[in-house]
Design a protein around this motif. Structure first.
Motif, PDB file in Angstrom:
ATOM      1  N   THR A   1      43.871-119.421 -90.185  1.00  0.00           N
ATOM      2  CA  THR A   1      43.684-118.105 -90.805  1.00  0.00           C
ATOM      3  C   THR A   1      42.238-117.744 -91.082  1.00  0.00           C
ATOM      4  O   THR A   1      41.963-116.601 -91.456  1.00  0.00           O
ATOM      5  N   LYS A   2      41.296-118.691 -90.939  1.00  0.00           N
ATOM      6  CA  LYS A   2      39.939-118.419 -91.411  1.00  0.00           C
ATOM      7  C   LYS A   2      39.273-117.252 -90.685  1.00  0.00           C
ATOM      8  O   LYS A   2      38.530-116.476 -91.291  1.00  0.00           O
ATOM      9  N   LYS A   3      39.547-117.081 -89.390  1.00  0.00           N
ATOM     10  CA  LYS A   3      38.949-115.953 -88.680  1.00  0.00           C
ATOM     11  C   LYS A   3      39.462-114.635 -89.254  1.00  0.00           C
ATOM     12  O   LYS A   3      38.692-113.705 -89.502  1.00  0.00           O
ATOM     13  N   LYS A   4      40.766-114.575 -89.496  1.00  0.00           N
ATOM     14  CA  LYS A   4      41.365-113.371 -90.056  1.00  0.00           C
ATOM     15  C   LYS A   4      40.852-113.110 -91.470  1.00  0.00           C
ATOM     16  O   LYS A   4      40.530-111.977 -91.823  1.00  0.00           O
ATOM     17  N   ASP A   5      40.752-114.164 -92.289  1.00  0.00           N
ATOM     18  CA  ASP A   5      40.317-113.999 -93.674  1.00  0.00           C
ATOM     19  C   ASP A   5      38.850-113.588 -93.774  1.00  0.00           C
ATOM     20  O   ASP A   5      38.472-112.782 -94.626  1.00  0.00           O
ATOM     21  N   ARG A   6      38.008-114.140 -92.891  1.00  0.00           N
ATOM     22  CA  ARG A   6      36.567-113.866 -92.947  1.00  0.00           C
ATOM     23  C   ARG A   6      36.190-112.526 -92.335  1.00  0.00           C
ATOM     24  O   ARG A   6      35.155-111.947 -92.697  1.00  0.00           O
ATOM     25  N   LEU A   7      36.984-112.044 -91.427  1.00  0.00           N
ATOM     26  CA  LEU A   7      36.617-110.836 -90.696  1.00  0.00           C
ATOM     27  C   LEU A   7      37.538-109.673 -91.025  1.00  0.00           C
ATOM     28  O   LEU A   7      37.149-108.710 -91.684  1.00  0.00           O
ATOM     29  N   ILE A   8      38.776-109.777 -90.598  1.00  0.00           N
ATOM     30  CA  ILE A   8      39.697-108.650 -90.714  1.00  0.00           C
ATOM     31  C   ILE A   8      40.054-108.355 -92.165  1.00  0.00           C
ATOM     32  O   ILE A   8      39.930-107.230 -92.638  1.00  0.00           O
ATOM     33  N   LYS A   9      40.480-109.392 -92.903  1.00  0.00           N
ATOM     34  CA  LYS A   9      40.917-109.144 -94.272  1.00  0.00           C
ATOM     35  C   LYS A   9      39.748-108.834 -95.199  1.00  0.00           C
ATOM     36  O   LYS A   9      39.900-108.095 -96.176  1.00  0.00           O
ATOM     37  N   LEU A  10      38.592-109.371 -94.906  1.00  0.00           N
ATOM     38  CA  LEU A  10      37.399-109.033 -95.686  1.00  0.00           C
ATOM     39  C   LEU A  10      37.175-107.521 -95.683  1.00  0.00           C
ATOM     40  O   LEU A  10      36.987-106.895 -96.732  1.00  0.00           O
ATOM     41  N   GLN A  11      37.194-106.925 -94.501  1.00  0.00           N
ATOM     42  CA  GLN A  11      36.977-105.488 -94.381  1.00  0.00           C
ATOM     43  C   GLN A  11      38.154-104.685 -94.945  1.00  0.00           C
ATOM     44  O   GLN A  11      37.968-103.660 -95.589  1.00  0.00           O
ATOM     45  N   LYS A  12      39.378-105.174 -94.703  1.00  0.00           N
ATOM     46  CA  LYS A  12      40.548-104.464 -95.205  1.00  0.00           C
ATOM     47  C   LYS A  12      40.554-104.425 -96.723  1.00  0.00           C
ATOM     48  O   LYS A  12      40.827-103.384 -97.326  1.00  0.00           O
ATOM     49  N   TYR A  13      40.259-105.563 -97.349  1.00  0.00           N
ATOM     50  CA  TYR A  13      40.254-105.612 -98.811  1.00  0.00           C
ATOM     51  C   TYR A  13      39.190-104.679 -99.383  1.00  0.00           C
ATOM     52  O   TYR A  13      39.432-103.964-100.354  1.00  0.00           O
ATOM     53  N   LYS A  14      38.023-104.691 -98.774  1.00  0.00           N
ATOM     54  CA  LYS A  14      36.946-103.839 -99.278  1.00  0.00           C
ATOM     55  C   LYS A  14      37.318-102.364 -99.148  1.00  0.00           C
ATOM     56  O   LYS A  14      37.135-101.568-100.089  1.00  0.00           O
ATOM     57  N   MET A  15      37.833-101.979 -97.992  1.00  0.00           N
ATOM     58  CA  MET A  15      38.171-100.572 -97.756  1.00  0.00           C
ATOM     59  C   MET A  15      39.340-100.116 -98.626  1.00  0.00           C
ATOM     60  O   MET A  15      39.430 -98.941 -98.992  1.00  0.00           O
ATOM     61  N   ALA A  16      40.239-101.047 -98.962  1.00  0.00           N
ATOM     62  CA  ALA A  16      41.422-100.676 -99.741  1.00  0.00           C
ATOM     63  C   ALA A  16      41.113-100.508-101.227  1.00  0.00           C
ATOM     64  O   ALA A  16      41.908 -99.926-101.965  1.00  0.00           O
ATOM     65  N   GLY A  17      39.967-101.053-101.677  1.00  0.00           N
ATOM     66  CA  GLY A  17      39.602-100.905-103.083  1.00  0.00           C
ATOM     67  C   GLY A  17      39.703-102.159-103.914  1.00  0.00           C
ATOM     68  O   GLY A  17      39.630-102.100-105.146  1.00  0.00           O
ATOM     69  N   VAL A  18      39.870-103.322-103.261  1.00  0.00           N
ATOM     70  CA  VAL A  18      39.821-104.589-103.995  1.00  0.00           C
ATOM     71  C   VAL A  18      38.430-104.724-104.618  1.00  0.00           C
ATOM     72  O   VAL A  18      37.420-104.489-103.967  1.00  0.00           O
ATOM     73  N   ARG A  19      38.373-105.093-105.871  1.00  0.00           N
ATOM     74  CA  ARG A  19      37.091-105.137-106.582  1.00  0.00           C
ATOM     75  C   ARG A  19      36.321-106.429-106.303  1.00  0.00           C
ATOM     76  O   ARG A  19      35.087-106.440-106.290  1.00  0.00           O
ATOM     77  N   GLU A  20      37.056-107.520-106.084  1.00  0.00           N
ATOM     78  CA  GLU A  20      36.399-108.822-105.900  1.00  0.00           C
ATOM     79  C   GLU A  20      37.245-109.697-104.978  1.00  0.00           C
ATOM     80  O   GLU A  20      38.471-109.735-105.111  1.00  0.00           O
ATOM     81  N   TYR A  21      36.581-110.392-104.053  1.00  0.00           N
ATOM     82  CA  TYR A  21      37.281-111.196-103.052  1.00  0.00           C
ATOM     83  C   TYR A  21      36.603-112.558-102.918  1.00  0.00           C
ATOM     84  O   TYR A  21      35.405-112.630-102.659  1.00  0.00           O
TER      85      TYR A  21
END
Length: 258
Positions: A182-202
């Protein structure tokens, strides 16, 4: 894939920004920003295109994205398809793409569980509206029909987002414990998704490197890296809450030493 890995692979290939743009389909000016790492955040579609391009050029050992069924093309799956899957099938749905998830390892579960315990102890004493969760809990991140994720640990402070079935909207705080699958998904895709969705801290916790990478989206700060010997402040609580990674490591030390 990390930015430094993209830059390294671009150098190895000997491609110009224009060539990488041509082959990946991403705008040349955005490619230059990513590879030179000149911005704090990058265009989501560019990151997806570059990650796919470099991944196909240098195949990964584990392929995260593979169709579970053949009745639709990846990118077209919806919440309805997700809910129709067998209960024992662990997947995430991101922008209409199914990502298969292998069972978490023992060290993954121990680290996530220990951090959740520390967070829960703090939240319980502090009272207030915030609620900590540990996977598996579905999160309808974008409030649409195309994305359902399952963060390893999270805090939700708006209780109106908590429904009987799932979390509807972005959590305030998210932790992912990285694994090989999962590290590729967590570092790239989910990083951007969380930021764009409004997650305050990751937070991304890497058991192999024994570190914690903290992204404070709310304050737009550069990522900070902590070791497993540190007390890591939780930004959404102004640093009043700290996760003692030394205590977490003491629990899993025997696995590293075995």
């Amino acid at each position: 894939m990390r930015i430094d890995e993209m830059k390294e692979r671009s150098i190895e290939l000997g491609y110009t920004y224009e060539k990488v743009a041509e082959l990946s389909g991403a705008p040349a000016e955005e490619v230059e920003k990513v590879i030179e790492d000149t911005e704090k955040s990058f265009d989501y579609n560019t990151m997806i295109a570059l990650g796919k391009f470099f991944d196909e050029t240098y195949p990964m050992t584990v392929r995260e994205s593979s169709p579970l069924y053949c009745n639709k093309v990846q990118g077209e799956y919806t919440l309805e398809d997700y809910l129709a899957l067998p209960d024992d099938r662990r997947v995430e749905l991101i922008d209409g793409v199914f990502y298969d998830m292998s069972a978490p390892t023992s060290i993954h579960q121990l680290i996530g569980g220990q951090i959740y315990t520390q967070l829960n102890n703090y939240v319980s004493k502090k009272k207030g509206p915030c609620l900590p969760f540990i996977a598996p809990v579905d999160v309808q991140l974008d409030c649409d029909e195309k994305t359902i994720v399952q963060p390893d640990v999270m805090i939700v402070c708006d209780r109106e987002k908590v429904t009987k079935a799932r979390i509807f909207g972005a959590p305030d705080f998210v932790i992912e414990v990285l694994s090989k699958s999962t590290k590729k998904k967590d570092r790239l895709i989910k990083l951007q998704k969380y930021k764009m969705a409004g997650v305050r801290e990751y937070w991304m916790i890497d058991p192999d490197k024994r570190n914690v990478v903290v992204h404070d989206f709310e304050r737009d700060k550069s990522p900070v890296i902590y070791g497993f010997d540190a007390k890591v402040p939780v930004g959404i609580y102004g640093g009043e809450c700290e996760i003692d990674m030394r205590e977490v490591y003491e629990v899993v030390r025997f696995i590293y030493e075995s």
